[in-house]
Write a protein that holds these residues in place. Structure first.
Motif, PDB file in Angstrom:
ATOM      1  N   PRO A 128      24.403  17.227  17.233  1.00 44.92           N
ATOM      2  CA  PRO A 128      23.389  16.744  17.984  1.00 44.92           C
ATOM      3  C   PRO A 128      21.925  16.280  17.393  1.00 44.92           C
ATOM      4  N   VAL A 129      21.086  15.213  18.242  1.00 45.91           N
ATOM      5  CA  VAL A 129      20.341  14.496  17.521  1.00 45.91           C
ATOM      6  C   VAL A 129      19.233  16.324  17.961  1.00 45.91           C
ATOM      7  N   LEU A 130      18.433  16.252  17.159  1.00 42.59           N
ATOM      8  CA  LEU A 130      17.830  17.138  16.338  1.00 42.59           C
ATOM      9  C   LEU A 130      16.591  17.164  17.263  1.00 42.59           C
ATOM     10  N   ARG A 131      15.767  18.835  17.692  1.00 44.30           N
ATOM     11  CA  ARG A 131      15.303  19.165  19.352  1.00 44.30           C
ATOM     12  C   ARG A 131      13.430  19.745  18.042  1.00 44.30           C
ATOM     13  N   GLU A 132      13.117  19.886  18.847  1.00 45.51           N
ATOM     14  CA  GLU A 132      11.138  19.874  18.437  1.00 45.51           C
ATOM     15  C   GLU A 132      11.626  21.647  17.935  1.00 45.51           C
ATOM     16  N   GLY A 133      10.949  21.993  16.970  1.00 45.68           N
ATOM     17  CA  GLY A 133      11.257  23.101  16.055  1.00 45.68           C
ATOM     18  C   GLY A 133      12.344  23.304  14.808  1.00 45.68           C
ATOM     19  N   GLN A 134      13.545  22.371  15.374  1.00 42.20           N
ATOM     20  CA  GLN A 134      14.745  22.461  14.320  1.00 42.20           C
ATOM     21  C   GLN A 134      14.351  21.542  12.995  1.00 42.20           C
ATOM     22  N   VAL A 135      14.671  22.370  11.817  1.00 42.70           N
ATOM     23  CA  VAL A 135      14.193  21.331  10.237  1.00 42.70           C
ATOM     24  C   VAL A 135      15.568  20.220  10.380  1.00 42.70           C
ATOM     25  N   CYS A 136      14.597  19.578  10.196  1.00 42.20           N
ATOM     26  CA  CYS A 136      14.481  18.106   9.568  1.00 42.20           C
ATOM     27  C   CYS A 136      14.826  17.576   8.896  1.00 42.20           C
ATOM     28  N   THR A 137      15.295  16.518   7.400  1.00 42.33           N
ATOM     29  CA  THR A 137      15.166  16.363   6.066  1.00 42.33           C
ATOM     30  C   THR A 137      14.459  14.608   6.129  1.00 42.33           C
ATOM     31  N   ARG A 138      13.322  15.212   5.538  1.00 41.19           N
ATOM     32  CA  ARG A 138      11.939  14.093   5.402  1.00 41.19           C
ATOM     33  C   ARG A 138      12.559  13.254   4.005  1.00 41.19           C
ATOM     34  N   HIS A 139      12.934  11.829   3.836  1.00 38.60           N
ATOM     35  CA  HIS A 139      13.326  11.455   2.591  1.00 38.60           C
ATOM     36  C   HIS A 139      12.358  11.226   1.947  1.00 38.60           C
ATOM     37  N   ARG A 140      11.833  10.983   0.582  1.00 38.05           N
ATOM     38  CA  ARG A 140      10.393  10.623   0.114  1.00 38.05           C
ATOM     39  C   ARG A 140      11.200   9.644  -0.490  1.00 38.05           C
ATOM     40  N   ARG A 141      12.146   9.046  -0.704  1.00 37.76           N
ATOM     41  CA  ARG A 141      12.601   7.644  -1.201  1.00 37.76           C
ATOM     42  C   ARG A 141      13.859   7.163  -0.893  1.00 37.76           C
TER      43      ARG A 141
ATOM     44  N   CYS B  40      15.012  12.875  14.331  1.00 39.41           N
ATOM     45  CA  CYS B  40      14.611  14.204  14.922  1.00 39.41           C
ATOM     46  C   CYS B  40      14.450  12.861  17.440  1.00 39.41           C
ATOM     47  N   ALA B  41      14.592  13.908  18.174  1.00 35.73           N
ATOM     48  CA  ALA B  41      14.655  13.099  18.917  1.00 35.73           C
ATOM     49  C   ALA B  41      13.097  12.041  19.240  1.00 35.73           C
ATOM     50  N   GLU B  42      13.552  11.389  20.579  1.00 37.04           N
ATOM     51  CA  GLU B  42      12.278  10.487  20.694  1.00 37.04           C
ATOM     52  C   GLU B  42      11.114  11.543  20.805  1.00 37.04           C
ATOM     53  N   GLY B  43      10.102  10.950  20.221  1.00 37.45           N
ATOM     54  CA  GLY B  43       8.861  11.582  20.979  1.00 37.45           C
ATOM     55  C   GLY B  43       8.261  12.628  19.757  1.00 37.45           C
ATOM     56  N   LEU B  44       9.296  12.701  19.013  1.00 29.87           N
ATOM     57  CA  LEU B  44       8.991  13.764  18.019  1.00 29.87           C
ATOM     58  C   LEU B  44       9.074  13.102  16.236  1.00 29.87           C
ATOM     59  N   ALA B  45       8.703  13.938  15.425  1.00 30.65           N
ATOM     60  CA  ALA B  45       9.130  13.310  14.287  1.00 30.65           C
ATOM     61  C   ALA B  45       9.150  13.988  12.859  1.00 30.65           C
ATOM     62  N   CYS B  46      10.069  13.993  11.462  1.00 34.39           N
ATOM     63  CA  CYS B  46      10.004  15.495  10.799  1.00 34.39           C
ATOM     64  C   CYS B  46       8.725  14.671  10.130  1.00 34.39           C
ATOM     65  N   ARG B  47       8.037  16.566  10.456  1.00 29.19           N
ATOM     66  CA  ARG B  47       6.942  16.892   9.149  1.00 29.19           C
ATOM     67  C   ARG B  47       6.694  18.049   8.786  1.00 29.19           C
ATOM     68  N   LEU B  48       5.843  18.302   7.688  1.00 31.97           N
ATOM     69  CA  LEU B  48       6.216  19.910   7.209  1.00 31.97           C
ATOM     70  C   LEU B  48       5.933  20.522   8.283  1.00 31.97           C
ATOM     71  N   GLN B  49       6.178  21.763   7.801  1.00 30.62           N
ATOM     72  CA  GLN B  49       6.523  23.111   8.863  1.00 30.62           C
ATOM     73  C   GLN B  49       4.481  23.481   8.461  1.00 30.62           C
TER      74      GLN B  49
END
Length: 111
Positions: A58-71, A85-94
């Motif tokens: 499943p594509v991730l929804r608001e509030g779900q943990v995501c992976t942010r790739h530094r490199r 993350c689903a459309e309209g969402l971004a993976c950001r530091l909690q």
């Protein structure tokens, strides 16, 4: 007559990593089905690595943990990939209440 031909061939001759033989009607994969790319999966799912194969997740929804790739390119090293993350969402530091650096968790958040 296609089913009888398959019985004569046996399953050991079919490729192991192919999600379905090419002669089957193409349908979008459901959650947990094997895939090669995200377009193989139904709406709301992406194709992501799970151990050494790829499945529809499943594509991730608001509030779900995501992976942010530094490199760039580190996404390929994971054996348990997450979808984006689903459309309209971004993976950001909690954002946490408390001391800075208390959590390095990233979650899907509204832009």
């Amino acid at each position: 007559h296609g089913a009888t031909e398959l019985d004569e061939i046996g399953t050991e001759m079919l490729p192991r990593r192919t999600p379905a033989p090419a002669w089957l009607p193409t349908a979008k994969g459901e959650e947990g089905d094997f895939c090669l790319r995200s377009s193989d999966c139904a709406a709301g799912l992406c194709c992501a690595r799970h151990f050494w194969s790829k499945i529809c997740k499943p594509v991730l929804r608001e509030g779900q943990v995501c992976t942010r790739h530094r490199r760039k390119g580190t996404h390929g090293l994971e054996i348990f990939q997450r979808c984006q993350c689903a459309e309209g969402l971004a993976c950001r530091l909690q954002r946490e209440q408390g001391p800075a650096d208390a959590s390095r968790l990233h979650t899907c958040q509204r832009h």
